[in-house]
Design a protein around this motif. Sequence first.
Motif, short mmCIF file in Angstrom:
data_model
loop_
_atom_site.label_atom_id
_atom_site.label_comp_id
_atom_site.label_asym_id
_atom_site.label_seq_id
_atom_site.Cartn_x
_atom_site.Cartn_y
_atom_site.Cartn_z
N GLU A 58 29.43 -16.61 129.10
CA GLU A 58 29.44 -15.75 130.28
C GLU A 58 28.42 -16.24 131.30
N ASN A 60 27.32 -19.32 131.66
CA ASN A 60 27.83 -20.58 132.23
C ASN A 60 28.91 -20.32 133.28
N ILE A 61 29.77 -19.35 133.03
CA ILE A 61 30.81 -19.00 134.02
C ILE A 61 30.17 -18.48 135.29
N LEU A 62 29.22 -17.57 135.16
CA LEU A 62 28.55 -17.01 136.34
C LEU A 62 27.79 -18.08 137.13
N SER A 64 28.39 -21.26 137.24
CA SER A 64 29.32 -22.20 137.88
C SER A 64 29.94 -21.62 139.16
N THR A 65 30.02 -20.30 139.27
CA THR A 65 30.58 -19.70 140.48
C THR A 65 29.63 -19.78 141.65
N PHE A 66 28.34 -20.03 141.41
CA PHE A 66 27.37 -20.09 142.47
C PHE A 66 26.89 -21.50 142.77
N ASP A 67 27.42 -22.48 142.07
CA ASP A 67 27.04 -23.89 142.32
C ASP A 67 27.77 -24.45 143.53
#
Length: 67
Positions: A58, A60-62, A64-67
């Motif tokens: 979870e 890692n998903i979060l 990656s959405t802000f990179d």
Amino acid sequence: MAQEKYTINGRTFYEGALLTSGGYGYINIAIAEDSGERYVMKKMICQGKERQAVAENEINILVSTFD
């Protein structure tokens, strides 16, 4: 009761009011010490490696959405 204090990426946050809770954790307001900005903080209960893996996924998903 003293507020919990967390340091994340060099910033300090204080745990604020509980918004909700469930079987896997808690959702609280988090207040940045330096600016007073409010965020939402999720604290997950990880009992065992499987739940820890779910929490890490979870995160890692979060991230990656802000990179």
